[in-house]
Design a protein around this motif. Structure first.
Motif, PDB file in Angstrom:
ATOM      1  N   SER A  20       0.863  -1.184   0.000  1.00 47.53           N
ATOM      2  CA  SER A  20       0.000   0.000   0.000  1.00 47.53           C
ATOM      3  C   SER A  20       0.899   1.234   0.000  1.00 47.53           C
ATOM      4  O   SER A  20       2.104   1.161   0.253  1.00 47.53           O
ATOM      5  CB  SER A  20      -0.894   0.000   1.243  1.00 47.53           C
ATOM      6  OG  SER A  20      -0.092   0.195   2.402  1.00 47.53           O
ATOM      7  N   GLU A  21       0.307   2.394  -0.278  1.00 46.50           N
ATOM      8  CA  GLU A  21       1.094   3.622  -0.285  1.00 46.50           C
ATOM      9  C   GLU A  21       1.687   3.899   1.084  1.00 46.50           C
ATOM     10  O   GLU A  21       2.808   4.388   1.203  1.00 46.50           O
ATOM     11  CB  GLU A  21       0.232   4.796  -0.763  1.00 46.50           C
ATOM     12  CG  GLU A  21      -0.118   4.663  -2.227  1.00 46.50           C
ATOM     13  CD  GLU A  21      -0.296   6.000  -2.904  1.00 46.50           C
ATOM     14  OE1 GLU A  21       0.095   7.035  -2.339  1.00 46.50           O
ATOM     15  OE2 GLU A  21      -0.817   5.982  -4.017  1.00 46.50           O
ATOM     16  N   GLU A  22       0.966   3.563   2.143  1.00 50.56           N
ATOM     17  CA  GLU A  22       1.480   3.775   3.501  1.00 50.56           C
ATOM     18  C   GLU A  22       2.693   2.884   3.768  1.00 50.56           C
ATOM     19  O   GLU A  22       3.674   3.318   4.377  1.00 50.56           O
ATOM     20  CB  GLU A  22       0.392   3.480   4.544  1.00 50.56           C
ATOM     21  CG  GLU A  22      -0.759   4.479   4.541  1.00 50.56           C
ATOM     22  CD  GLU A  22      -1.762   4.201   3.418  1.00 50.56           C
ATOM     23  OE1 GLU A  22      -1.930   3.032   3.010  1.00 50.56           O
ATOM     24  OE2 GLU A  22      -2.374   5.161   2.932  1.00 50.56           O
ATOM     25  N   GLU A  23       2.642   1.635   3.297  1.00 46.98           N
ATOM     26  CA  GLU A  23       3.779   0.725   3.477  1.00 46.98           C
ATOM     27  C   GLU A  23       4.998   1.204   2.685  1.00 46.98           C
ATOM     28  O   GLU A  23       6.130   1.132   3.177  1.00 46.98           O
ATOM     29  CB  GLU A  23       3.402  -0.691   3.047  1.00 46.98           C
ATOM     30  CG  GLU A  23       2.380  -1.351   3.955  1.00 46.98           C
ATOM     31  CD  GLU A  23       1.859  -2.657   3.391  1.00 46.98           C
ATOM     32  OE1 GLU A  23       1.756  -3.623   4.173  1.00 46.98           O
ATOM     33  OE2 GLU A  23       1.568  -2.713   2.174  1.00 46.98           O
ATOM     34  N   ILE A  24       4.765   1.721   1.485  1.00 47.18           N
ATOM     35  CA  ILE A  24       5.870   2.244   0.676  1.00 47.18           C
ATOM     36  C   ILE A  24       6.495   3.446   1.368  1.00 47.18           C
ATOM     37  O   ILE A  24       7.721   3.544   1.480  1.00 47.18           O
ATOM     38  CB  ILE A  24       5.378   2.614  -0.741  1.00 47.18           C
ATOM     39  CG1 ILE A  24       4.931   1.351  -1.482  1.00 47.18           C
ATOM     40  CG2 ILE A  24       6.478   3.337  -1.510  1.00 47.18           C
ATOM     41  CD1 ILE A  24       4.245   1.624  -2.801  1.00 47.18           C
ATOM     42  N   ARG A  25       5.661   4.344   1.869  1.00 43.56           N
ATOM     43  CA  ARG A  25       6.178   5.527   2.573  1.00 43.56           C
ATOM     44  C   ARG A  25       7.003   5.104   3.789  1.00 43.56           C
ATOM     45  O   ARG A  25       8.048   5.701   4.066  1.00 43.56           O
ATOM     46  CB  ARG A  25       5.036   6.419   3.017  1.00 43.56           C
ATOM     47  CG  ARG A  25       4.399   7.174   1.900  1.00 43.56           C
ATOM     48  CD  ARG A  25       3.218   7.960   2.402  1.00 43.56           C
ATOM     49  NE  ARG A  25       2.413   8.336   1.251  1.00 43.56           N
ATOM     50  CZ  ARG A  25       1.798   9.470   1.128  1.00 43.56           C
ATOM     51  NH1 ARG A  25       1.848  10.360   2.096  1.00 43.56           N
ATOM     52  NH2 ARG A  25       1.097   9.745   0.055  1.00 43.56           N
ATOM     53  N   ALA A  26       6.552   4.093   4.513  1.00 44.50           N
ATOM     54  CA  ALA A  26       7.285   3.633   5.695  1.00 44.50           C
ATOM     55  C   ALA A  26       8.635   3.035   5.297  1.00 44.50           C
ATOM     56  O   ALA A  26       9.620   3.202   6.002  1.00 44.50           O
ATOM     57  CB  ALA A  26       6.447   2.608   6.453  1.00 44.50           C
ATOM     58  N   GLN A  79       9.963  11.834   2.758  1.00 44.34           N
ATOM     59  CA  GLN A  79      10.561  12.793   1.818  1.00 44.34           C
ATOM     60  C   GLN A  79      10.941  12.107   0.507  1.00 44.34           C
ATOM     61  O   GLN A  79      10.708  12.642  -0.567  1.00 44.34           O
ATOM     62  CB  GLN A  79      11.786  13.464   2.439  1.00 44.34           C
ATOM     63  CG  GLN A  79      12.288  14.640   1.619  1.00 44.34           C
ATOM     64  CD  GLN A  79      11.239  15.743   1.482  1.00 44.34           C
ATOM     65  OE1 GLN A  79      10.639  16.175   2.463  1.00 44.34           O
ATOM     66  NE2 GLN A  79      11.010  16.191   0.268  1.00 44.34           N
ATOM     67  N   ASN A  80      11.515  10.911   0.559  1.00 40.42           N
ATOM     68  CA  ASN A  80      11.857  10.182  -0.666  1.00 40.42           C
ATOM     69  C   ASN A  80      10.609   9.855  -1.471  1.00 40.42           C
ATOM     70  O   ASN A  80      10.609   9.935  -2.703  1.00 40.42           O
ATOM     71  CB  ASN A  80      12.612   8.892  -0.342  1.00 40.42           C
ATOM     72  CG  ASN A  80      14.032   9.150   0.086  1.00 40.42           C
ATOM     73  OD1 ASN A  80      14.608  10.167  -0.253  1.00 40.42           O
ATOM     74  ND2 ASN A  80      14.585   8.232   0.853  1.00 40.42           N
ATOM     75  N   TYR A  81       9.542   9.492  -0.770  1.00 43.98           N
ATOM     76  CA  TYR A  81       8.282   9.189  -1.453  1.00 43.98           C
ATOM     77  C   TYR A  81       7.756  10.435  -2.173  1.00 43.98           C
ATOM     78  O   TYR A  81       7.371  10.381  -3.334  1.00 43.98           O
ATOM     79  CB  TYR A  81       7.257   8.658  -0.451  1.00 43.98           C
ATOM     80  CG  TYR A  81       5.950   8.273  -1.093  1.00 43.98           C
ATOM     81  CD1 TYR A  81       5.809   7.051  -1.729  1.00 43.98           C
ATOM     82  CD2 TYR A  81       4.860   9.134  -1.080  1.00 43.98           C
ATOM     83  CE1 TYR A  81       4.618   6.695  -2.335  1.00 43.98           C
ATOM     84  CE2 TYR A  81       3.664   8.791  -1.680  1.00 43.98           C
ATOM     85  CZ  TYR A  81       3.553   7.562  -2.313  1.00 43.98           C
ATOM     86  OH  TYR A  81       2.371   7.214  -2.914  1.00 43.98           O
ATOM     87  N   GLN A  82       7.782  11.569  -1.485  1.00 47.34           N
ATOM     88  CA  GLN A  82       7.302  12.817  -2.096  1.00 47.34           C
ATOM     89  C   GLN A  82       8.194  13.224  -3.275  1.00 47.34           C
ATOM     90  O   GLN A  82       7.696  13.628  -4.322  1.00 47.34           O
ATOM     91  CB  GLN A  82       7.279  13.939  -1.066  1.00 47.34           C
ATOM     92  CG  GLN A  82       6.160  13.811  -0.060  1.00 47.34           C
ATOM     93  CD  GLN A  82       6.203  14.923   0.981  1.00 47.34           C
ATOM     94  OE1 GLN A  82       7.081  15.776   0.957  1.00 47.34           O
ATOM     95  NE2 GLN A  82       5.250  14.878   1.900  1.00 47.34           N
ATOM     96  N   ASN A  83       9.498  13.096  -3.103  1.00 50.69           N
ATOM     97  CA  ASN A  83      10.413  13.454  -4.188  1.00 50.69           C
ATOM     98  C   ASN A  83      10.183  12.586  -5.422  1.00 50.69           C
ATOM     99  O   ASN A  83      10.243  13.073  -6.548  1.00 50.69           O
ATOM    100  CB  ASN A  83      11.868  13.332  -3.735  1.00 50.69           C
ATOM    101  CG  ASN A  83      12.252  14.390  -2.742  1.00 50.69           C
ATOM    102  OD1 ASN A  83      11.568  15.400  -2.585  1.00 50.69           O
ATOM    103  ND2 ASN A  83      13.359  14.164  -2.052  1.00 50.69           N
TER     104      ASN A  83
END
Length: 81
Positions: A54-60, A65-69
């Motif tokens: 999920s997007e939350e797991e990827i962000r974790a 910041q890397n996810y946003q970039n």
């Protein structure tokens, strides 16, 4: 049978020599293709493939910041990199 590399410089191989060389290479390749694959490198069956993150797991995993970039980057990615 003379190896292709053992021919004197300037001497050409015969059709029979080239065909024999091709058969030897094919046999060697076939022997290498029949190696046993260790269990940890085998392909997974459909029921063994984990569900997508999920997007939350990827962000974790990558950090906020890397996810946003990665999502805000408007520069095209290089094809050969």
């Amino acid at each position: 049978m003379t190896c292709m590399a053992d021919l004197p410089k300037g001497e050409r191989s015969t059709v029979e020599q080239r065909e024999q060389y091709g058969r030897e290479i094919d046999a060697r390749n076939a022997a290498l293709e029949n190696v046993e694959v260790p269990p940890e490198t085998r392909a997974l069956a459909d029921h063994e493939i984990p569900p997508p993150l999920s997007e939350e797991e990827i962000r974790a995993k990558v950090g906020e910041q890397n996810y946003q970039n990665s999502n805000d980057d408007i520069a095209p990615t290089a094809i050969n990199s």
